[in-house]
Enzyme design. Structure first.
Site, PDB file in Angstrom:
ATOM      1  N   ASP A 148      55.799  23.602  54.880  1.00  0.00           N
ATOM      2  CA  ASP A 148      55.802  25.051  54.735  1.00  0.00           C
ATOM      3  C   ASP A 148      54.586  25.565  53.977  1.00  0.00           C
ATOM      4  OD1 ASP A 148      56.658  24.573  52.120  1.00  0.00           O
ATOM      5  OD2 ASP A 148      58.764  24.645  52.769  1.00  0.00           O
ATOM      6  N   LYS A 171      57.408  30.381  55.938  1.00  0.00           N
ATOM      7  CA  LYS A 171      57.989  31.089  54.812  1.00  0.00           C
ATOM      8  C   LYS A 171      56.963  31.792  53.957  1.00  0.00           C
ATOM      9  CE  LYS A 171      62.383  28.807  54.126  1.00  0.00           C
ATOM     10  NZ  LYS A 171      63.240  28.191  53.132  1.00  0.00           N
ATOM     11  N   MET A 179      59.955  33.211  42.742  1.00  0.00           N
ATOM     12  CA  MET A 179      60.242  34.166  43.816  1.00  0.00           C
ATOM     13  C   MET A 179      60.588  35.538  43.244  1.00  0.00           C
ATOM     14  SD  MET A 179      62.719  31.682  46.073  1.00  0.00           S
ATOM     15  CE  MET A 179      63.889  31.419  44.754  1.00  0.00           C
TER      16      MET A 179
END
Ligand code: SAH
Length: 497
Positions: A35, A57, A171
């Site tokens: 990813d 992602k 995040m």
């Protein structure tokens, strides 16, 4: 037959922050599922026949859903393949590695996990922030910043605010305001130091610091985006003292290295070590020559009293062919050997040959000067070089004795670099360009259209020596600095000044 899946942590981004076990998994995989946060350079280590599957992602722009990723892993393993699932940081730190493991186990697919350095710890470290420190904090907490809804009852803000630990949010950048507000609402001191670290451990790492009150503003000013870590706690104060990554001499510099692919790795590795963000654009390609003419000369080396090597490429191609003909260094017999530069001499040494003379300056002129005193008309000289070598040496020697050239390779334009060059120049991210020979300069310009040539002229160009500088000036480039001495080390010193 069922294969096996390795869930592998690829570390936070710095190429060298990878475990030996992860390296094995990358090299042995038949399929690599990777990813966005895994450093793409690792893919260059994969087997040439490995299937590489990108599953994305970029937070809001998922290339594949988690279900689809699980499915890919299972399907490939069921085909009997060895699958490496490469994830940024550690696979079990907000990487959904646990879910992937469960899914595979339910289907009786063997799997193993290789932990990686999580960005939560390694990323802070590279920003100069130790996640714990006896004088500042009794604990650390790694928390998702991906808040589910407005009330978000899954995080105990009250406890977090009360514990005095270092808090790292992953995040969380788009919720930065909410995160800081929640902590203050629950009683955390508004002056608590805090930082945001963008692209941690990469050459483009950027950090903004402030307090719970000012951080959001600082992040806006610095223009930081995802991926970023948010860190809250007294340990942020240590950054000023403990920052090492950003203090390296070339940190933050975007340097374009123009050289043939086979030669640039040395320069590139050194620049990276010093902190630079290196864009390698091979403008030239070395195409070895073959044929009877070369072989005939290699069969009769004893006829020459002097053999001059014009470049590292000349040295390696010379010996490769010599070995292929079933011969070795003894074929050079009593001939005196001359290298035109220190790198060429070093390369010669790897074949067991010591250069008999070493000019003070690494140009054909100075070698000609050096040889003038030594050669008599009985001598016979062979110059091993590429098609683009200048003929100064040949002409000078020719006035004294017999001289022949052995053309071992052609230097040709590397057309495949065109697209990448255009992208780089249009991104306005290049601060310096290094030129290590006249041909790299000529070839770079030959690869560009008029508009891009102008862009290169506006960039600070560094030359390895006077001949290269002259070629650069002839092409309309300004020589910002010239290496002294005319070597890779000299060039690097120039960049560090
Ligand atoms: N498994 C990963 C985390 C995956 S969640 C790990 O252990 O590091 C993805 C989040 O990790 C990003 O949104 C960001 O907050 C953080 N992250 C991962 N690598 C990062 C990096 N190099 N720089 C800044 N943040 C990073």
């Amino acid at each position: 037959m069922s294969g096996k899946v390795y869930l592998v942590g690829a570390g936070p981004g710095d190429y060298k922050l990878l475990t030996l076990k992860a390296l094995d998994c990358i090299k042995e995989a038949e399929v690599i599922v990777y990813d966005r946060l895994a450093n793409p350079q690792y893919l260059e280590l994969a087997r040439p026949d490995a299937e590489l599957i990108y599953v994305g992602k970029a937070s809001s722009n998922h290339t594949m859903t988690q279900d689809e990723i699980n499915e890919v892993l299972a399907v490939k393993a069921k085909e009997g393949k060895v699958v490496t699932r490469l994830k940024g940081g550690d696979p079990y730190v907000f990487g959904r590695g646990g879910e992937e493991g469960e899914y595979l186990l339910e289907r009786n697919i063997a799997f193993e996990v290789v932990p990686g350095i999580t960005s939560a710890i390694g990323g802070l470290c590279y920003a100069g922030i130790p996640i714990t420190h006896r004088d500042y904090t009794p604990s650390f907490h790694v928390v998702t910043g991906h808040l589910k809804d407005e009330t978000n009852d899954t995080i105990n803000w009250n406890a977090l605010a009360a514990m005095n630990g270092t808090i790292v949010f992953l995040m969380g950048l788009s919720n930065l305001h909410k995160i800081c507000t929640n902590l203050m609402t629950e009683g955390m001191n508004p002056n608590t130091p805090a930082a945001v670290i963008n692209w941690a451990t990469r050459p483009n790492q950027k950090v903004a610091t402030g307090t719970l009150v000012t951080l959001e503003e600082e992040v806006k000013k610095a223009g930081l985006t995802s991926p970023s870590l948010i860190v809250v706690g007294e340990v942020v104060r240590l950054r000023e003292k403990l920052s090492f990554f950003e203090n390296r001499p070339l940190f933050g510099q975007n340097i374009m290295v123009t050289r043939s692919r086979t030669q640039s790795s040395d320069l590139k590795a050194k620049l990276i070590e010093l902190g630079a963000n290196v864009f390698e654009v091979p403008t030239i390609e070395i195409q070895p020559r073959q044929g009877e003419e070369i072989d005939a000369k290699l069969q009769t080396l004893k006829d020459y009293s002097y053999i001059v090597f014009g470049s590292q490429n000349a040295v390696s191609l010379f010996f490769e062919r010599l070995y292929a003909l079933g011969k070795d260094a003894r074929s050079l017999g009593e001939a005196k050997v001359v290298a035109v530069g220190s790198a060429t001499a070093k390369c010669l040494a790897t074949y067991g040959i010591r250069s008999d003379f070493m000019p003070e300056r690494f140009t054909q002129e100075s070698i000609a000067e050096l040889l003038e005193d030594k050669l008599t008309k009985e001598d016979k000289v062979l110059i091993a070089q590429g098609n683009l070598a200048r003929d100064v040496l040949y002409t000078k020697i020719n006035e004294i004795c017999e001289v022949e050239t052995l053309l071992l390779y052609d230097t040709v334009l590397n057309e495949s670099s065109k697209v990448r060059l255009k992208q780089l120049l249009n991104s306005e991210r290049v601060d310096r360009i290094t030129f290590t020979s006249s041909s790299t300069a000529k070839n770079l310009m030959a690869l560009l259209d008029e508009e891009d040539k102008e862009k290169v002229k506006a960039i600070k160009c560094i030359s390895i020596g006077e001949i290269t500088s002259k070629a650069m000036r002839d092409l309309g480039l300004t020589v910002y600095k010239e290496a002294n001495p005319f070597t890779i080390e000299g060039l690097i010193n120039c960049l560090c000044e």
